[in-house]
Design a protein around this motif. Sequence first.
Motif, mmCIF file in Angstrom:
data_model
loop_
_atom_site.group_PDB
_atom_site.id
_atom_site.type_symbol
_atom_site.label_atom_id
_atom_site.label_comp_id
_atom_site.label_asym_id
_atom_site.label_seq_id
_atom_site.Cartn_x
_atom_site.Cartn_y
_atom_site.Cartn_z
ATOM 1 N N TYR A 293 -10.672 12.399 -6.071
ATOM 2 C CA TYR A 293 -11.626 12.869 -5.016
ATOM 3 C C TYR A 293 -11.075 13.235 -3.754
ATOM 4 O O TYR A 293 -11.836 13.602 -2.749
ATOM 5 N N ARG A 294 -9.650 13.287 -3.687
ATOM 6 C CA ARG A 294 -8.891 13.772 -2.576
ATOM 7 C C ARG A 294 -7.554 14.175 -3.252
ATOM 8 O O ARG A 294 -6.853 13.453 -4.047
ATOM 9 N N PHE A 295 -7.361 15.395 -2.459
ATOM 10 C CA PHE A 295 -5.919 15.899 -2.784
ATOM 11 C C PHE A 295 -4.930 15.115 -1.590
ATOM 12 O O PHE A 295 -5.349 15.141 -0.544
ATOM 13 N N VAL A 296 -3.737 14.807 -2.116
ATOM 14 C CA VAL A 296 -2.791 14.294 -1.118
ATOM 15 C C VAL A 296 -1.489 15.222 -1.358
ATOM 16 O O VAL A 296 -0.996 15.208 -2.736
ATOM 17 N N LEU B 288 -8.190 -2.106 -3.569
ATOM 18 C CA LEU B 288 -8.849 -0.954 -3.721
ATOM 19 C C LEU B 288 -8.066 0.233 -3.486
ATOM 20 O O LEU B 288 -6.861 0.090 -2.482
ATOM 21 N N THR B 289 -8.301 1.063 -4.089
ATOM 22 C CA THR B 289 -7.481 2.651 -4.110
ATOM 23 C C THR B 289 -8.445 3.532 -4.187
ATOM 24 O O THR B 289 -9.651 3.703 -4.459
ATOM 25 N N SER B 290 -8.008 4.543 -3.378
ATOM 26 C CA SER B 290 -8.904 6.088 -3.334
ATOM 27 C C SER B 290 -8.226 6.745 -4.710
ATOM 28 O O SER B 290 -7.181 6.528 -5.293
ATOM 29 N N GLN B 291 -9.369 7.441 -5.303
ATOM 30 C CA GLN B 291 -8.877 8.274 -6.609
ATOM 31 C C GLN B 291 -8.312 9.463 -5.816
ATOM 32 O O GLN B 291 -8.953 10.390 -5.337
ATOM 33 N N ILE B 292 -7.150 9.798 -6.327
ATOM 34 C CA ILE B 292 -6.317 10.746 -5.663
ATOM 35 C C ILE B 292 -5.782 11.862 -6.725
ATOM 36 O O ILE B 292 -5.511 11.389 -7.894
ATOM 37 N N GLU B 293 -5.388 12.746 -6.454
ATOM 38 C CA GLU B 293 -4.528 13.856 -7.076
ATOM 39 C C GLU B 293 -3.313 14.235 -6.181
ATOM 40 O O GLU B 293 -3.577 14.958 -5.137
ATOM 41 N N VAL B 294 -2.246 13.727 -6.543
ATOM 42 C CA VAL B 294 -1.098 14.469 -5.472
ATOM 43 C C VAL B 294 -0.629 15.683 -5.941
ATOM 44 O O VAL B 294 -0.200 15.747 -7.286
ATOM 45 N N VAL B 295 -0.370 16.562 -4.942
ATOM 46 C CA VAL B 295 0.107 17.866 -5.017
ATOM 47 C C VAL B 295 1.342 18.113 -4.450
ATOM 48 O O VAL B 295 1.644 17.467 -3.419
ATOM 49 N N LYS B 296 2.257 19.343 -4.911
ATOM 50 C CA LYS B 296 3.375 19.747 -4.131
ATOM 51 C C LYS B 296 2.645 20.797 -3.077
ATOM 52 O O LYS B 296 1.366 21.315 -3.121
ATOM 53 N N MET B 297 3.432 21.015 -2.072
ATOM 54 C CA MET B 297 3.266 22.208 -1.085
ATOM 55 C C MET B 297 3.008 23.530 -1.815
ATOM 56 O O MET B 297 1.988 24.128 -1.350
ATOM 57 N N GLY B 298 3.822 23.788 -2.766
ATOM 58 C CA GLY B 298 3.439 25.168 -3.231
ATOM 59 C C GLY B 298 2.030 25.272 -4.065
ATOM 60 O O GLY B 298 1.657 26.479 -4.222
ATOM 61 N N TYR B 299 1.387 24.097 -4.201
ATOM 62 C CA TYR B 299 0.033 24.180 -4.941
ATOM 63 C C TYR B 299 -1.222 24.156 -3.946
ATOM 64 O O TYR B 299 -2.198 24.195 -4.274
ATOM 65 N N LEU C 149 0.820 -1.312 0.030
ATOM 66 C CA LEU C 149 -0.047 0.065 0.095
ATOM 67 C C LEU C 149 0.715 1.275 0.161
ATOM 68 O O LEU C 149 1.634 1.399 0.892
ATOM 69 N N ALA C 150 0.792 2.083 -1.058
ATOM 70 C CA ALA C 150 1.686 3.225 -1.222
ATOM 71 C C ALA C 150 1.200 4.213 -0.030
ATOM 72 O O ALA C 150 0.193 4.421 0.156
ATOM 73 N N PRO C 151 2.125 5.060 0.393
ATOM 74 C CA PRO C 151 1.726 6.002 1.430
ATOM 75 C C PRO C 151 0.705 6.992 0.728
ATOM 76 O O PRO C 151 -0.234 7.442 1.612
ATOM 77 N N GLU C 152 0.733 7.425 -0.621
ATOM 78 C CA GLU C 152 -0.231 8.628 -0.808
ATOM 79 C C GLU C 152 -1.727 7.711 -0.991
ATOM 80 O O GLU C 152 -2.532 8.392 -0.940
ATOM 81 N N GLN C 153 -1.535 6.543 -1.013
ATOM 82 C CA GLN C 153 -3.018 5.775 -0.980
ATOM 83 C C GLN C 153 -3.637 5.184 0.275
ATOM 84 O O GLN C 153 -4.590 5.605 0.554
ATOM 85 N N ALA C 154 -2.485 5.305 1.216
ATOM 86 C CA ALA C 154 -2.971 4.846 2.577
ATOM 87 C C ALA C 154 -3.571 6.260 3.318
ATOM 88 O O ALA C 154 -4.375 6.333 4.057
ATOM 89 N N ALA C 155 -2.949 7.487 3.055
ATOM 90 C CA ALA C 155 -3.408 8.772 3.581
ATOM 91 C C ALA C 155 -4.707 8.851 3.458
ATOM 92 O O ALA C 155 -5.445 9.108 4.649
ATOM 93 N N PRO C 156 -5.791 9.094 2.370
ATOM 94 C CA PRO C 156 -7.067 9.170 2.204
ATOM 95 C C PRO C 156 -7.867 7.885 3.038
ATOM 96 O O PRO C 156 -8.895 8.346 3.471
ATOM 97 N N LEU C 157 -7.279 6.653 2.867
ATOM 98 C CA LEU C 157 -7.884 5.783 3.492
ATOM 99 C C LEU C 157 -7.899 5.846 5.255
ATOM 100 O O LEU C 157 -9.029 5.223 5.912
ATOM 101 N N LEU C 158 -7.128 6.569 5.612
ATOM 102 C CA LEU C 158 -7.167 6.706 7.293
ATOM 103 C C LEU C 158 -8.207 7.591 7.734
ATOM 104 O O LEU C 158 -8.535 7.768 8.819
ATOM 105 N N CYS C 159 -8.939 8.424 6.517
ATOM 106 C CA CYS C 159 -10.179 9.137 6.819
ATOM 107 C C CYS C 159 -11.483 8.625 6.212
ATOM 108 O O CYS C 159 -12.304 7.666 6.645
ATOM 109 N N ALA C 160 -11.283 8.995 4.822
ATOM 110 C CA ALA C 160 -12.197 8.568 4.000
ATOM 111 C C ALA C 160 -12.744 7.104 3.918
ATOM 112 O O ALA C 160 -13.750 6.545 3.947
ATOM 113 N N GLY C 161 -11.857 6.099 3.835
ATOM 114 C CA GLY C 161 -12.005 4.606 3.856
ATOM 115 C C GLY C 161 -12.261 4.028 5.204
ATOM 116 O O GLY C 161 -13.337 3.525 5.081
#
Length: 223
Positions: free
Chosen positions: A200-203, A174-185, A9-21
Amino acid sequence: FVVKIPAGLAPEQAAPLLCAGVTVYSPLKHFGLTTPGLRGGILGLGGVGHMGVKVAKAMGHHVTVISSSSRKRAEAMDHLGADAYLVSSDGDAMAGAADSLDYIIDTVPVHHPLEPYLALLKMDGKHVLLGVIGEPLSFVSPMVMLGRKSITGSFIGSVEETAETLQFCVDKGLTSQIEVVKMGYVNEALERLERNDVRYRFVVDVAGSNIEEAVAAAEAPSN
């Protein structure tokens, strides 16, 4: 709290699962709604709702997405795998779906009537509120008395359920549909959230961001 991220489980996928999942996994487990073959409704297709579709489908449920318009029909059925799509403003369609659902996961975070959705529930059906709403909701009592229906709620989940959610998603692919962004964004991401322009989630990729540049961009005067 600390939860182990399972292998695979990639970290960027784990992040939204800790809430929405876990927010959708917890009530399905707690209220005994994990049996394959159940018919469930997901009211509202956002960050929590899209995970509701995926988790319920992975449990073997027939899933109906309920939305106020047909705008997300193709997304719900073609991309998320929902079995049916119900437009709540279509009176004939709502009447045709009466007494058809074992449960409804209600993710809508604004005031809305409950009676149209209570009518969709079977005997002993459960309407589970997940949206945080700052004003009273109302319904006429026969809507729950006739059919012995329940209105209940759930908020995120326990640490144990969080760990279960992560493992469940790995096991089911299962994976969450995410958009990975940098801090500057981040500022632009917040503006897009206000416009409901995210599926459906920014990471935020902190490790891959240039923090100094991000701070400078945030402090720069806007035109």
